[in-house]
Every structure is written in C-alpha cells, then in structure tokens.
Scaffold this active site. Structure first.
Site, PDB file in Angstrom:
ATOM      1  N   CYS A  75       0.805  -1.260  -0.058  1.00 11.94           N
ATOM      2  CA  CYS A  75       0.037   0.001  -0.059  1.00 11.94           C
ATOM      3  C   CYS A  75       0.913   1.387   0.011  1.00 11.94           C
ATOM      4  O   CYS A  75       2.226   1.279   0.531  1.00 11.94           O
ATOM      5  CB  CYS A  75      -0.949   0.000   1.350  1.00 11.94           C
ATOM      6  SG  CYS A  75      -2.062  -1.376   1.535  1.00 11.94           S
ATOM      7  N   ASP A  76       0.211   2.327  -0.681  1.00  8.63           N
ATOM      8  CA  ASP A  76       0.999   3.408  -0.618  1.00  8.63           C
ATOM      9  C   ASP A  76       0.028   4.639  -0.560  1.00  8.63           C
ATOM     10  O   ASP A  76      -0.949   4.489  -1.416  1.00  8.63           O
ATOM     11  CB  ASP A  76       2.063   3.648  -1.480  1.00  8.63           C
ATOM     12  CG  ASP A  76       3.066   4.830  -1.161  1.00  8.63           C
ATOM     13  OD1 ASP A  76       3.846   4.863  -0.183  1.00  8.63           O
ATOM     14  OD2 ASP A  76       2.695   5.870  -1.876  1.00  8.63           O
ATOM     15  N   GLN A  77       0.359   5.799  -0.078  1.00  9.80           N
ATOM     16  CA  GLN A  77      -0.667   6.950  -0.213  1.00  9.80           C
ATOM     17  C   GLN A  77       0.128   8.098  -0.607  1.00  9.80           C
ATOM     18  O   GLN A  77       1.299   8.353  -0.059  1.00  9.80           O
ATOM     19  CB  GLN A  77      -1.428   7.256   1.055  1.00  9.80           C
ATOM     20  CG  GLN A  77      -2.253   8.380   0.666  1.00  9.80           C
ATOM     21  CD  GLN A  77      -3.053   8.581   2.312  1.00  9.80           C
ATOM     22  OE1 GLN A  77      -2.530   9.314   3.320  1.00  9.80           O
ATOM     23  NE2 GLN A  77      -4.304   8.350   2.432  1.00  9.80           N
ATOM     24  N   ALA A 112      -3.270   3.762  -2.966  1.00  8.42           N
ATOM     25  CA  ALA A 112      -3.174   2.512  -3.894  1.00  8.42           C
ATOM     26  C   ALA A 112      -2.918   1.238  -2.782  1.00  8.42           C
ATOM     27  O   ALA A 112      -2.347   1.030  -1.853  1.00  8.42           O
ATOM     28  CB  ALA A 112      -1.662   2.715  -4.780  1.00  8.42           C
TER      29      ALA A 112
END
Length: 199
Positions: A75-77, A112
């Site tokens: 995950c990433d933001q 994401a």
C-alpha cells in the site's frame, strides 16, 4: 482454502482497518527508499497516481519474495496538491507552511493497494478522494500543529481526518477508508470474489 494475508506496511491504521473488517493479517513492513523512487518518477513527469501504484507494487514485491505462500498487500498513499506531490512534513514549521499553502484550496489523496500471489501482481486499485480545505487563520494553523504534531508528523498533508484534522475541511468527496490510506471496500470485494473471505 484461503491464503495467509500479509500486509507489507508498518501502518498501524491499515492493519487495524483490516482486522476490524474481520481479517487475520500478519504485518511485514517492506524496507524501501521511497524518496528515491518518488524523485526518480517525478523526474520523468510521472502522474501521482502512477507513483502511488508503483510504490505499493514495490512494497508488495519485496515481501512476496519472503512469503510466497501468502497473499501480500502493498500500500501507498500520496497527496496531489495542484499537480505537486506533497510529502510528510519534516518539522512543525514545514507542517505550518504546508497547511498555510493548502488553506482554502482543494487537493487529492490517492491510496494505492497492490496484491501479490505466487510472486506476481494479481490485483491493484488506486482510490482517489478530493478534499476541500476551509480557509484557516494563521493562529489556528500554528495552534493546530502545536497540539497535534506528535500525531500528524507521520501523515501526508499534516492532518489526520479521524482526529482534529476533520475540522480543517468543508467537503470531502470519496471514501473514508481511502483517506485513511487503504481502498478497503474494493479490496474486500476482490477478496470475496476470489473466495478468500466468506460472504
């Protein structure tokens, strides 16, 4: 039989969201030089959406190599403010400057998530939320950062919506879970279709 679920992230809120949804998840943070990846992609004029997606994929790939038996979630933001990518503030002064710049304007959060199975990506989603920040007085911004710095220092945008950060906004268009850093509903839907969780 459902596969073990591994979260390739050290984010407590992401792990908590998954567990509150009734999932059993192991946590294995991926060690990644995110700043170098971001700078490289920005040099190539990559879109914020693509940067979030690639970082999520790289995290999942790193952990998937160690856990080939599991379904690994990376995950990433990222925060897109008028075409610029904002990062976590490095100091209270940086947080004040960032919030002052965003005051009275809109920005987007892109969260994401990429799932790996058997060493390869099998699902991905980028959730997008548009947030409109109210006009904030300089005094309020200073006081807000002073009160909340230990918490917001790890947050892109220098706020946490689940805390006092909710006072910073007039409208939010999108999914609350995506604001917190994980497009949870699309993920749960995919897991259900795949037969990993009961429906």
């Amino acid at each position: 039989m459902p596969k073990p679920l591994v979260l390739a992230s050290g984010s407590e809120i992401r792990a908590e969201m998954l567990r509150r949804a009734g999932l059993s998840v192991a946590v294995m943070p991926a060690r990644l030089d995110e700043d170098s990846v971001k700078q490289g992609m920005l040099a190539e004029d990559a879109a914020p959406r693509d940067i979030a997606d690639l970082l999520a994929e790289m995290k999942a790939a790193k952990v998937a190599g160690k856990r080939p038996d599991a379904l690994v979630l990376g995950c990433d933001q990222v925060l897109d403010f008028e075409g610029a990518l904002l990062s976590k503030p490095e100091s209270p002064e940086a947080a004040v400057a960032q919030l002052s710049e965003m005051s009275g304007k809109r920005h987007k959060l892109l969260s994401a998530c990429v799932a790996f199975d058997d060493g390869k990506p099998v699902w991905r989603h980028v959730g997008v939320v548009t947030l409109s920040m109210r006009v904030l007085s300089p005094d309020y911004i200073e006081d807000y950062v002073a009160r909340n710095w230990p918490s917001i220092r790890h947050s892109v945008g220098a706020y946490k919506l689940e805390q006092e950060g909710s006072r910073l906004f007039t409208t939010i268009s999108g999914d609350y879970f995506t604001v917190l850093g994980l497009p949870l509903l699309p993920l749960l839907n995919w897991l259900a279709i795949r037969g990993e969780i009961a429906t």
